[in-house]
Design a protein around this motif. Structure first.
Motif, PDB file in Angstrom:
ATOM      1  N   LEU A  71       0.818  -1.208   0.000  1.00 30.97           N
ATOM      2  CA  LEU A  71       0.000   0.000   0.000  1.00 30.97           C
ATOM      3  C   LEU A  71       0.856   1.264   0.000  1.00 30.97           C
ATOM      4  N   LEU A  72       1.980   1.219   0.698  1.00 29.64           N
ATOM      5  CA  LEU A  72       2.823   2.402   0.870  1.00 29.64           C
ATOM      6  C   LEU A  72       3.940   2.510  -0.168  1.00 29.64           C
ATOM      7  N   THR A  73       3.982   1.572  -1.106  1.00 29.88           N
ATOM      8  CA  THR A  73       5.096   1.525  -2.047  1.00 29.88           C
ATOM      9  C   THR A  73       4.683   1.936  -3.454  1.00 29.88           C
ATOM     10  N   PRO A  74       5.260   3.035  -3.986  1.00 37.28           N
ATOM     11  CA  PRO A  74       4.998   3.399  -5.383  1.00 37.28           C
ATOM     12  C   PRO A  74       5.386   2.254  -6.312  1.00 37.28           C
ATOM     13  N   GLY A  75       4.525   2.014  -7.292  1.00 37.53           N
ATOM     14  CA  GLY A  75       4.756   0.907  -8.209  1.00 37.53           C
ATOM     15  C   GLY A  75       4.048  -0.363  -7.781  1.00 37.53           C
ATOM     16  N   PHE A 107      -5.801   5.932   2.068  1.00 38.17           N
ATOM     17  CA  PHE A 107      -5.407   7.270   1.662  1.00 38.17           C
ATOM     18  C   PHE A 107      -6.633   8.188   1.458  1.00 38.17           C
ATOM     19  N   SER A 108      -7.807   7.574   1.261  1.00 37.98           N
ATOM     20  CA  SER A 108      -9.013   8.327   0.954  1.00 37.98           C
ATOM     21  C   SER A 108     -10.205   7.578   1.531  1.00 37.98           C
ATOM     22  N   THR A 109     -11.411   8.033   1.212  1.00 39.82           N
ATOM     23  CA  THR A 109     -12.607   7.330   1.684  1.00 39.82           C
ATOM     24  C   THR A 109     -12.759   5.965   1.014  1.00 39.82           C
ATOM     25  N   ASN A 110     -11.924   5.672   0.025  1.00 39.13           N
ATOM     26  CA  ASN A 110     -11.949   4.342  -0.599  1.00 39.13           C
ATOM     27  C   ASN A 110     -11.116   3.325   0.187  1.00 39.13           C
ATOM     28  N   GLU A 111     -10.332   3.823   1.141  1.00 35.04           N
ATOM     29  CA  GLU A 111      -9.551   2.941   2.009  1.00 35.04           C
ATOM     30  C   GLU A 111      -9.970   3.162   3.458  1.00 35.04           C
ATOM     31  N   THR A 112      -9.139   2.770   4.400  1.00 33.42           N
ATOM     32  CA  THR A 112      -9.459   2.937   5.818  1.00 33.42           C
ATOM     33  C   THR A 112      -9.487   4.427   6.167  1.00 33.42           C
ATOM     34  N   VAL A 170     -14.252  10.076  -3.938  1.00 37.57           N
ATOM     35  CA  VAL A 170     -13.458  10.194  -5.158  1.00 37.57           C
ATOM     36  C   VAL A 170     -13.593   8.873  -5.912  1.00 37.57           C
ATOM     37  N   PRO A 171     -13.919   8.925  -7.205  1.00 38.35           N
ATOM     38  CA  PRO A 171     -14.085   7.682  -7.966  1.00 38.35           C
ATOM     39  C   PRO A 171     -12.804   6.849  -7.952  1.00 38.35           C
ATOM     40  N   MET A 172     -12.963   5.543  -7.922  1.00 39.74           N
ATOM     41  CA  MET A 172     -11.817   4.651  -7.993  1.00 39.74           C
ATOM     42  C   MET A 172     -11.438   4.450  -9.452  1.00 39.74           C
TER      43      MET A 172
END
Length: 373
Positions: free
Chosen positions: A40-44, A126-131, A231-233
């Protein structure tokens, strides 16, 4: 005490592992899976990083021991969709020390101000789509799957740093031995009425899960677009989530409302695997955690109804009641003792009334806070 900005993957292990030490004496703490947090925290690895930025910070005491963490989050898709200049803080964990908390929040604020942000909101991972949300009521039981948990002193620490309430999020407890079975008793009549409009409710087709998930994403992005902070996924984000959920989804609790070939609503309930994860030491699946997870899944007796939505033009037809009724009916036949319906905005009166109509009771509250920069 010092706060350092993490560069690349340096110190990422310390960032992920800090909560395990912070909550080591808390019986209600549930460790996040290390591999999931790392991705989750890793770009890529996680598709959120394709369009947005995250900066991680760690606080160290004078013994060079980690005493707090935070993430500053620039969600470009959120700002484009809502026409705002919002920033977020998330992954906030801290010892009970105001200086540490204020220093962490200040670093997140400074980083976001440099990105042109005028308001900071959180916690969100990171947003309302996650915790999302800060637990403010309901500390007497563990969190269910994909819901946050924190010490009660967090609210005071954050408010003392200049933050105020934005909104509250509600979690409902629906034990099946006391639920109002009106929605179950009315199922036959409701489904017959829907059928006259060529609307049926069925289980998700796991053999065609990829195509089913694509249709579910369209409903999700349309049915939730009026919710605060929505925010749309992206296609990649939804596919990432769907891939994770597919491993634990039981089609008995993943239902779609369909008119012809068009998806017009869905409900998703997932087993509360936190009942198992509580026993996975420091979130590590290896060497023995994987066996606890595999064998423990069969014993899970609680459900989280994490999503239920219907397209605007199809609301008030009884689809929502049918979805709830069928999940309750299926849960009883699968030896599920009860469910948490979460999370609901405190002013989403239509959905809140629907849950209360089946004897759901608010038993946990979470808060989003904000501050002008």
């Amino acid at each position: 005490m010092k706060v350092l900005a993490l560069e690349g993957q340096k110190h990422i292990k310390s960032f992920i592992d800090f909560p395990h030490d912070l909550y080591r004496n808390d019986p209600n703490y549930v460790p996040e899976l290390y591999i999931a947090q790392h991705d989750l925290l890793t770009p890529g690895k996680h598709p959120f990083h394709d369009h947005s930025k995250v900066q991680l910070f760690l606080a160290y005491d004078d013994q060079n021991k980690v005493c707090g963490r935070i993430a500053a989050i620039l969600n470009n898709n959120h700002n484009a969709f809502n026409n705002t200049t919002d920033g977020f803080f998330g992954f906030f964990e801290c010892i009970n020390d105001q200086k540490v908390a204020t220093a962490l929040l200040n670093q997140a604020e400074l980083w976001l101000k440099k990105q042109g942000i005028t308001t900071i909101i959180g916690p969100a991972n990171f947003s309302t789509n996650e915790t999302v949300g800060l637990l403010i009521d309901g500390y007497d039981s563990p969190p269910v799957v994909m819901m946050p948990y924190n010490y009660s002193y967090y609210l005071q620490l954050i408010e003392n740093a200049g933050y105020a309430k934005k909104t509250d999020l509600l979690a409902y407890d629906v034990p099946y031995d006391t639920h109002n079975d009106r929605s179950v008793r009315l199922l036959g009549a409701l489904q017959a009425r829907l059928k006259r409009s060529n609307i049926i409710i069925r289980k998700v087709n796991m053999k065609d899960f990829k195509n089913e998930a694509a249709k579910l994403r369209d409903v999700y992005n349309q049915a939730w677009d009026r919710n605060l902070g929505f925010v749309p996924m992206t296609e990649k984000e939804f596919d990432y989530l769907a891939k994770d959920l597919k491993m634990i989804v039981n089609p008995e609790f993943c239902l779609v409302a369909e008119q012809g070939d068009k998806f017009i609503g869905f409900a998703l309930g997932i087993p509360d695997i936190n009942q198992v994860l509580r026993k996975v030491k420091r979130g590590r699946l290896l060497p023995f955690g994987i066996f606890k997870l595999l064998f423990g899944l069969k014993k899970v007796d609680w459900l989280r109804v994490m999503a239920l939505g219907v397209l605007t033009e199809y609301r008030k037809l009884g689809i929502e009641a049918c979805l709830y009724g069928l999940i309750i009916q299926n849960a009883i036949s699968n030896n599920i003792k009860g469910a948490e319906c979460s999370w609901m905005l405190e002013d989403n009166y239509m959905m809140n009334n629907a849950i209360e109509a089946i004897n759901g009771k608010i038993y946990k509250k979470y808060r989003l806070l904000e501050k002008a920069l």
